[in-house]
Design a protein around this motif. Structure first.
Motif: not given
Ligand code: PNS
Length: 173
Positions: A38-44, A55-56
């Motif tokens: 499982r991978l979450i790509v997380a945008v700071v 950000l959106p």
């Protein structure tokens, strides 16, 4: 007794500014997704920077280019290790392009592990064809009229062209 949810050993987080997402990021995302269940790509949210894309917008572009991949795209504010803990993940994924990336990322990995025991970092070397691409160089080349079509996914190129509007000469970048 209420059972606390356990940390997920196989949940990994690939964090970044993704301003904008490049083909180099996408290569790391594909390879990390193949290696991690499982991978979450997380945008700071980067409150200290003035990003080109909000950000959106960065989240929407990532969702678009990750279509068809088995990854979740999310965003976070504050410390990365706090986000990783909130999501009950245990692994941070980072891409390494050049030796100076390693120096910085190595100290970040140690710092993050010191801040939050149990959270480790794994590095994936960039593929050779993407080793020289960064979001900042893509932004600069584009702003100076250079061709970035080989460096970013088509959706990002379109978004950058929309953001820039027509060029003075009327030519397409
Ligand atoms: O794509 P980037 O800009 O190289 O990504 C940097 C990122 C998001 C991984 C880094 O800035 C980060 O972890 N930010 C969250 C704040 C944090 O945890 N800082 C502690 C390390 S200095």
């Amino acid at each position: 007794m209420v059972k606390k949810p356990r940390q997920e050993r196989f949940l990994a987080v690939y964090p970044g500014s993704f301003d904008p997402v490049t083909n180099g990021h996408l290569d790391i995302i594909r390879r990390a997704a193949a290696a991690c269940p499982r991978l979450i790509v997380a945008v700071v949210a980067n409150p200290n920077k003035r990003p080109l894309f909000t950000l959106p917008e960065r989240v929407a572009l990532l969702r678009d280019v990750c279509k068809g991949l088995d990854v979740e795209v999310d965003s976070f504010e504050g410390l990365l290790v706090d986000y990783v803990r909130r999501r009950r993940a245990s692994l941070i994924i980072k891409g390494l392009r050049i030796v100076s990336d390693f120096e910085y990322e190595f100290s970040m990995a140690l710092l993050n592990r010191r801040l939050r025991g149990g959270v480790d970092t794994m590095f994936l070397p960039a593929s050779l064809e993407y080793a020289y691409i960064s979001s900042s160089s893509v932004r600069e080349v584009f702003s100076l009229g250079g061709n970035i079509a080989d460096f970013v996914p088509p959706a990002v190129l379109r978004a950058m062209r929309r953001r820039a509007g027509p060029t003075r000469t009327g030519k397409r970048r």
